[in-house]
Design a protein around this motif. Structure first.
Motif, PDB file in Angstrom:
ATOM      1  N   THR A  87      34.083  48.158  33.703  1.00 55.89           N
ATOM      2  CA  THR A  87      32.614  48.655  33.860  1.00 55.89           C
ATOM      3  C   THR A  87      31.557  48.033  34.790  1.00 55.89           C
ATOM      4  OG1 THR A  87      33.122  49.868  31.821  1.00 55.89           O
ATOM      5  CG2 THR A  87      30.942  50.062  32.801  1.00 55.89           C
ATOM      6  N   THR A  88      31.586  46.626  34.318  1.00 53.95           N
ATOM      7  CA  THR A  88      30.850  45.510  34.871  1.00 53.95           C
ATOM      8  C   THR A  88      31.044  45.626  36.293  1.00 53.95           C
ATOM      9  OG1 THR A  88      30.327  44.661  32.753  1.00 53.95           O
ATOM     10  CG2 THR A  88      29.684  43.414  34.691  1.00 53.95           C
ATOM     11  N   ARG A  89      32.302  45.358  36.564  1.00 51.66           N
ATOM     12  CA  ARG A  89      32.735  45.063  38.086  1.00 51.66           C
ATOM     13  C   ARG A  89      32.425  46.251  38.890  1.00 51.66           C
ATOM     14  NH1 ARG A  89      38.622  42.882  39.921  1.00 51.66           N
ATOM     15  NH2 ARG A  89      38.249  43.267  42.070  1.00 51.66           N
ATOM     16  N   PHE A  90      32.640  47.524  38.223  1.00 59.39           N
ATOM     17  CA  PHE A  90      32.221  48.645  39.123  1.00 59.39           C
ATOM     18  C   PHE A  90      30.465  49.047  39.210  1.00 59.39           C
ATOM     19  CE2 PHE A  90      35.330  52.001  39.995  1.00 59.39           C
ATOM     20  CZ  PHE A  90      36.478  51.172  39.687  1.00 59.39           C
ATOM     21  N   ALA A  91      29.879  48.266  38.355  1.00 61.18           N
ATOM     22  CA  ALA A  91      28.499  48.399  38.530  1.00 61.18           C
ATOM     23  C   ALA A  91      27.783  47.255  39.021  1.00 61.18           C
ATOM     24  CB  ALA A  91      27.814  48.390  37.057  1.00 61.18           C
ATOM     25  N   THR A  92      28.594  46.350  39.843  1.00 59.59           N
ATOM     26  CA  THR A  92      27.943  45.060  40.519  1.00 59.59           C
ATOM     27  C   THR A  92      28.181  45.098  41.789  1.00 59.59           C
ATOM     28  OG1 THR A  92      28.664  43.911  38.338  1.00 59.59           O
ATOM     29  CG2 THR A  92      28.076  42.680  40.453  1.00 59.59           C
ATOM     30  N   ASN A  93      27.319  44.643  42.849  1.00 63.87           N
ATOM     31  CA  ASN A  93      27.572  44.846  44.355  1.00 63.87           C
ATOM     32  C   ASN A  93      28.191  43.463  44.629  1.00 63.87           C
ATOM     33  OD1 ASN A  93      26.080  47.148  44.870  1.00 63.87           O
ATOM     34  ND2 ASN A  93      24.230  45.896  44.743  1.00 63.87           N
ATOM     35  N   GLY A  94      29.583  43.624  45.156  1.00 63.00           N
ATOM     36  CA  GLY A  94      30.292  42.525  45.307  1.00 63.00           C
ATOM     37  C   GLY A  94      30.950  41.858  43.973  1.00 63.00           C
ATOM     38  N   TRP A  95      32.005  41.059  44.383  1.00 63.34           N
ATOM     39  CA  TRP A  95      32.647  40.482  43.342  1.00 63.34           C
ATOM     40  C   TRP A  95      33.774  39.179  43.842  1.00 63.34           C
ATOM     41  CZ3 TRP A  95      31.522  41.464  38.284  1.00 63.34           C
ATOM     42  CH2 TRP A  95      32.485  40.735  37.571  1.00 63.34           C
ATOM     43  N   PRO A  96      33.745  38.054  43.289  1.00 62.33           N
ATOM     44  CA  PRO A  96      34.373  37.105  43.952  1.00 62.33           C
ATOM     45  C   PRO A  96      35.922  37.410  43.887  1.00 62.33           C
ATOM     46  CG  PRO A  96      33.218  36.233  42.034  1.00 62.33           C
ATOM     47  CD  PRO A  96      33.013  37.855  42.052  1.00 62.33           C
ATOM     48  N   ASN A  97      36.747  36.912  45.109  1.00 67.75           N
ATOM     49  CA  ASN A  97      37.871  37.256  45.541  1.00 67.75           C
ATOM     50  C   ASN A  97      38.805  36.188  44.627  1.00 67.75           C
ATOM     51  OD1 ASN A  97      40.555  37.545  46.525  1.00 67.75           O
ATOM     52  ND2 ASN A  97      39.952  37.141  48.783  1.00 67.75           N
ATOM     53  N   PRO A  98      39.693  36.795  43.691  1.00 64.39           N
ATOM     54  CA  PRO A  98      40.399  35.981  42.809  1.00 64.39           C
ATOM     55  C   PRO A  98      41.538  35.065  43.475  1.00 64.39           C
ATOM     56  CG  PRO A  98      41.185  38.307  42.563  1.00 64.39           C
ATOM     57  CD  PRO A  98      40.013  38.203  43.241  1.00 64.39           C
ATOM     58  N   ASN A  99      41.854  35.390  44.717  1.00 62.80           N
ATOM     59  CA  ASN A  99      42.679  34.431  45.672  1.00 62.80           C
ATOM     60  C   ASN A  99      41.982  33.229  45.941  1.00 62.80           C
ATOM     61  OD1 ASN A  99      44.888  36.413  45.282  1.00 62.80           O
ATOM     62  ND2 ASN A  99      43.853  37.613  46.994  1.00 62.80           N
ATOM     63  N   HIS A 100      40.672  33.119  46.041  1.00 60.60           N
ATOM     64  CA  HIS A 100      39.864  32.011  46.444  1.00 60.60           C
ATOM     65  C   HIS A 100      39.517  31.244  44.955  1.00 60.60           C
ATOM     66  CE1 HIS A 100      38.550  34.086  50.293  1.00 60.60           C
ATOM     67  NE2 HIS A 100      39.682  33.528  50.718  1.00 60.60           N
ATOM     68  N   VAL A 101      39.563  32.067  43.957  1.00 67.59           N
ATOM     69  CA  VAL A 101      39.311  31.222  42.539  1.00 67.59           C
ATOM     70  C   VAL A 101      40.327  30.550  42.139  1.00 67.59           C
ATOM     71  CG1 VAL A 101      38.390  31.521  40.462  1.00 67.59           C
ATOM     72  CG2 VAL A 101      37.173  32.945  42.526  1.00 67.59           C
ATOM     73  N   PHE A 102      41.359  31.296  41.850  1.00 72.57           N
ATOM     74  CA  PHE A 102      42.503  30.914  41.272  1.00 72.57           C
ATOM     75  C   PHE A 102      43.946  30.428  42.381  1.00 72.57           C
ATOM     76  CE2 PHE A 102      40.755  34.454  38.945  1.00 72.57           C
ATOM     77  CZ  PHE A 102      40.186  33.721  37.803  1.00 72.57           C
ATOM     78  N   ASN A 103      43.475  29.203  43.062  1.00 73.45           N
ATOM     79  CA  ASN A 103      44.328  29.084  43.969  1.00 73.45           C
ATOM     80  C   ASN A 103      44.858  27.535  43.840  1.00 73.45           C
ATOM     81  OD1 ASN A 103      42.124  27.637  44.539  1.00 73.45           O
ATOM     82  ND2 ASN A 103      41.932  28.262  46.604  1.00 73.45           N
ATOM     83  N   SER A 104      44.835  26.936  42.605  1.00 74.52           N
ATOM     84  CA  SER A 104      45.400  25.638  42.401  1.00 74.52           C
ATOM     85  C   SER A 104      46.195  25.632  41.577  1.00 74.52           C
ATOM     86  CB  SER A 104      44.001  24.504  41.761  1.00 74.52           C
ATOM     87  OG  SER A 104      43.246  24.774  43.116  1.00 74.52           O
ATOM     88  N   TYR A 105      47.127  24.527  41.451  1.00 75.30           N
ATOM     89  CA  TYR A 105      48.166  24.379  40.241  1.00 75.30           C
ATOM     90  C   TYR A 105      48.136  22.822  40.144  1.00 75.30           C
ATOM     91  CZ  TYR A 105      50.426  24.014  44.688  1.00 75.30           C
ATOM     92  OH  TYR A 105      50.742  23.934  46.057  1.00 75.30           O
TER      93      TYR A 105
END
Lengths: 224, 139
Positions: free
Chosen positions: A48-66
């Motif tokens: 719901t919060t994601r639908f109510a927000t303009n823009g959202w971070p791209n998970p592929n840029h956030v979770f890209n490390s190991y």
């Protein structure tokens, strides 16, 4: 109704479990159903919060490390590993339950031990990922990642991520504790004396539920 | 026959055994690999409609995996029909929850954007560019 009347009176006349399972397992099912609603509420509020927000971070840029990735970033690699660890530990848990049906104490102990190892490996991965994100500046109330279109992001992204994966991680942790208790009871021969391994099935139900929740968390946070 | 814990433990062995476990393991692995492939493919898709379509396919695979875990690993498919119904029927509430809440969220966004000018402008500010080597610094 004609088909049920033939069997229903005998099922519900007392003297037998109308659902054909013992009390503890039935209650475990109902507990898991209520837990599903808890996780569902978390994930739906995230959506719901994601639908109510303009823009959202791209998970592929956030979770890209190991671990030891250095400068070479690759999205989805680490989380795929975590997913497979949990699926495999779920499989070893089914095998433990299966060995329990055959009253094979050594088999149950072996597969329970593997399940515990899988759970600990998953927790280790999650601890590493949280530490990494924390060092990148992400935490509850702090979000260093921009939206995918380059605009400023809200802290809702990190708040939901840490709350929901944290709640899931807590479930994994309690699952590991339950499995360790089960392993101790198996090794002490408690279930052999009882004549059945039904308790392993209940622990198994909980462990599979943890895996099930991860299927949803993984999809909602990392894939889409 | 009277039910006791022991007789339930004896009776309760329906299901495919090891063969079924391995079959479901393979299905779950393949579904996860397909999901990951779609996830990688999604990274380079810019068309909004196409993105929504791929996300929908990923969600269908997610639900299929949930079905296999609950049905076979948690053994629900082999339970008595009445038991299955007491667990599955309440979960259908989720259909309404998801529809209602997500559309409400979307409507809230549209209302904020159309009625509160400042909100739209604030959400269009570019984020400060991160300098090289600053990644690991804490405040």
């Amino acid at each position: 109704m004609a088909t049920t009347t033939a069997t229903t009176p005998r099922m519900w006349n007392g003297g037998r479990s109308p659902f054909n399972v013992e009390y503890g397992k039935l209650m475990m099912w109902y507990f898991l159903m209520s837990d599903a609603f808890t996780f569902g509420a978390f994930l739906i509020s995230y959506g719901t919060t994601r639908f109510a927000t303009n823009g959202w971070p791209n998970p592929n840029h956030v979770f890209n490390s190991y671990p030891m990735s250095g400068a070479f970033k690759a999205p989805l690699v680490f989380v795929s590993l975590m997913t497979f660890i949990l699926i495999i530990s779920s499989v070893t848990m089914v095998l433990a339950v299966h060995e329990g049906h055959n009253m094979n104490r050594k088999g149950v102990a072996k597969y329970l031990f593997l399940t515990i190892l899988g759970g600990l490996a998953f927790l280790g991965c999650q601890a590493w990922e949280w530490t990494h994100l924390y060092h990148e500046g992400a935490w509850w109330g702090r979000n260093p990642f921009p939206n995918s279109d380059g605009t400023i992001s809200t802290t809702n992204f990190t708040n939901f991520f840490f709350t929901i994966t944290g709640f899931h991680g807590f479930h994994v942790f309690s699952g590991v504790i339950i499995n360790i208790i089960m392993l101790i009871m198996v090794l002490k021969g408690t279930f052999d004396r009882r004549g059945h391994y039904l308790m392993i099935e209940k622990a198994g139900l909980y462990w599979h539920f943890v895996d099930l929740v991860w299927v949803f968390v993984f999809t909602c946070f990392y894939l889409i | 026959m009277e039910h006791t814990i022991e007789s339930l433990a004896q009776e309760h062995h329906v299901g495919g055994g090891r063969k079924e476990i391995y079959r479901v393991t393979i299905i779950l692995t393949v579904f996860t690999l397909v999901e990951l492939a779609l996830g990688f493919y999604l990274m380079n898709v810019t068309n909004e409609l196409m993105r929504h379509f791929i996300k929908g396919v990923i969600i269908i695979f997610m639900l299929a995996k949930a079905f296999y875990i609950v049905g076979y690993f948690m053994h629900l498919r082999h339970e008595i029909r009445n038991l299955i119904m007491t667990i599955v029927v309440p979960l259908f509430l989720f259909v309404w929850f998801i529809t209602a809440f997500l559309s409400d969220g979307n409507s809230f966004k549209n209302l904020k954007n159309s009625l509160d000018r400042g909100h739209k402008e604030r959400s269009e500010q570019p984020a400060p560019v991160k300098k090289e080597g600053e990644e690991h610094k804490m405040e």
